[in-house]
Design an enzyme around this catalytic site. Structure first.
Site, short mmCIF file in Angstrom:
data_model
loop_
_atom_site.label_atom_id
_atom_site.label_comp_id
_atom_site.label_asym_id
_atom_site.label_seq_id
_atom_site.Cartn_x
_atom_site.Cartn_y
_atom_site.Cartn_z
N GLY A 38 -11.95 15.39 -12.85
CA GLY A 38 -11.12 16.58 -12.99
C GLY A 38 -11.06 17.45 -11.75
N GLY A 41 3.93 -10.02 12.69
CA GLY A 41 5.10 -10.52 11.98
C GLY A 41 4.74 -11.04 10.60
N GLY A 42 5.33 -12.16 10.21
CA GLY A 42 5.06 -12.74 8.89
C GLY A 42 3.60 -13.07 8.68
N ILE A 85 3.12 -6.41 14.53
CA ILE A 85 3.07 -7.30 15.70
C ILE A 85 2.80 -8.74 15.27
CG2 ILE A 85 1.65 -7.88 17.72
CD1 ILE A 85 1.44 -4.82 18.21
N LEU A 135 -20.69 14.00 -5.81
CA LEU A 135 -20.00 15.29 -5.84
C LEU A 135 -18.69 15.18 -6.61
CD1 LEU A 135 -19.68 18.26 -4.92
CD2 LEU A 135 -18.59 17.39 -2.83
N ILE A 157 -18.01 6.96 -6.69
CA ILE A 157 -19.32 7.09 -6.04
C ILE A 157 -19.71 5.77 -5.38
CG2 ILE A 157 -21.74 7.70 -6.35
CD1 ILE A 157 -19.64 9.97 -6.88
N THR A 180 -8.95 14.66 1.85
CA THR A 180 -7.67 14.11 2.31
C THR A 180 -7.23 14.77 3.61
OG1 THR A 180 -6.39 15.78 1.11
CG2 THR A 180 -6.97 13.76 -0.09
N ARG A 191 0.55 -15.74 20.99
CA ARG A 191 1.81 -16.11 20.33
C ARG A 191 2.95 -16.23 21.33
NH1 ARG A 191 4.34 -18.56 16.06
NH2 ARG A 191 6.11 -17.34 15.28
N GLU A 199 -13.94 11.75 2.11
CA GLU A 199 -14.44 12.98 2.74
C GLU A 199 -13.34 14.04 2.87
OE1 GLU A 199 -17.61 13.36 3.36
OE2 GLU A 199 -18.10 11.30 2.88
#
Length: 382
Positions: A130, A340-341, A338, A126, A158, A366, A269, A364
């Protein structure tokens, strides 16, 4: 985890999709992503499991499942890899579902068994360079010459443009802007004048193949028209109601995957002699992530229930797609934070969820288009 909407069948579907994803997708996620490799062999196996013809009745070789099962399958696959989830969604909800919903019996008998088993991979055309989301402004034309239509033009972004064996393509048979001036055609790979461009190098969803389609005096027999001439625009709009549910379910899976990897990391962590989950800022962020994911799923399940009941779902699917896609972006962003690095490295999956999630607010339609659809639907609610 207890899910109020889940029954025994749905639990079995979830377990099947989860085992498939962990066994056949998870070991290859990063290599496929880095190489931008579209794993056709995986989709053949997906076909064996019934995941490529989820909504197709068994009489046509499909799994004969409903939208609740479809949402569950996409959720589980996308938790592991958004790229594979996207391709499963595009194949099922666009090309295959267009033929299932609007084709004649002869066309269904010819194409659905091959699509449902992934003997053939499907594409759907579809979008154009343009016109973008302006479906009424298509530049691709189909001019009638006797028993044939001559197609000229192109489509962009597509899914499965290169590897697809069959494509449903919308072309203009009337004037620009005329809602009755667009017609849907079924094209097969190898037709003279029908070709694909090179693979587009993308930020995320890299294992889901994306390219352009080109039509250079491509002759398509009138028997390849879906429905009647001029019905393509209306068909596409109706199809996109279900397509929004697909992208919402894809978004849900990506959000859940990003959340779970952040939750695991927070429980592993250690900083200042304790797990970082014990820090209120981390725990509260994870609580917000979990709450938004649950809310997104409820919106999606509601839309799926309406779709299964054959009720109008334009507003509900747009709401589900809007909310779930933005939740996916937000949750994946927090997951990186969360970590981090380490979230900025490829040693952990957070960065891939982050890259993949952004497509969900674009594909589908914006987020702005979803808000436009919703606002149009709620205008007379007073």
């Amino acid at each position: 985890m207890l899910r109020a909407y889940e029954n025994e069948q749905l639990t079995l579907v979830r377990e099947s999709a989860r085992h498939f994803s962990n066994d056949f997708i998870k070991p290859h996620v990063m290599s496929w992503d880095e190489e931008q490799y579209f794993p056709i062999e995986l989709f053949k196996k997906l076909g064996e499991y019934g995941f490529m013809g989820i909504l197709v009745p068994e009489v046509y070789g499909g799994a004969g499942l409903d939208y609740q099962a479809y949402i569950t399958i996409l959720d589980e696959i996308s938790q592991v890899c958004g790229s594979i989830g996207l391709s499963v969604a595009a194949h099922n909800s666009l090309c295959t579902n267009h033929i299932l919903s609007f084709a004649n019996e002869e066309q269904k008998q010819r194409y659905l068994p091959k699509l449902s088993t992934a003997e053939w991979i499907g594409a759907w055309g579809l979008t154009e360079t343009g016109s973008g989301s302006d479906a009424g402004g298509l530049a691709t034309t189909a001019v009638r010459e006797g028993d044939y239509y001559i197609l000229n033009g192109s489509k962009t972004f597509i899914t499965h443009a290169i590897s697809g064996d069959v494509a449903v393509v919308m072309a203009r048979t009337g004037e620009k802007g005329d809602k009755k001036g667009v017609t849907a055609f079924i094209l097969e790979k190898g037709m003279e004048g029908f070709s694909a461009g090179k693979k587009i190098d993308k930020l995320g969803m890299r294992a889901s193949e994306t390219a352009s389609l080109f039509f250079d005096n491509c002759r398509v027999h009138k028997d390849q028209v879906i429905g009647k001439e001029g019905e393509g625009f209306v068909q596409a709009l109706k199809l996109l109601d279900g397509g929004r549910i697909s992208i919402a379910a894809l978004s849900l899976g990506i959000a859940r995957g990003a959340y779970l990897c952040a939750l695991r990391y927070a429980n592993e962590r250690e900083q200042f002699n304790q797990k970082i989950f014990n820090f209120q800022s981390i725990a509260f962020t994870l609580a917000d992530m979990a709450t938004k994911i649950e809310a997104a799923e409820l919106l999606i399940r509601q839309a799926g229930q309406l779709k299964d009941s054959d009720k109008r779902v334009t507003k509900e699917s747009a709401m589900a797609k809007l909310f779930a896609s933005e939740v996916a972006v937000e949750v994946s962003n927090e997951s990186v934070q969360i970590h981090g690095g380490y979230g900025f490295t490829k040693d952990y999956p957070a960065e891939k969820y982050f890259r993949d999630a952004k497509l969900c607010t674009i594909g589908e339609g914006t987020s702005a288009i979803q808000r436009m659809v919703i606002s149009r639907e709620i205008k007379d609610d007073v």
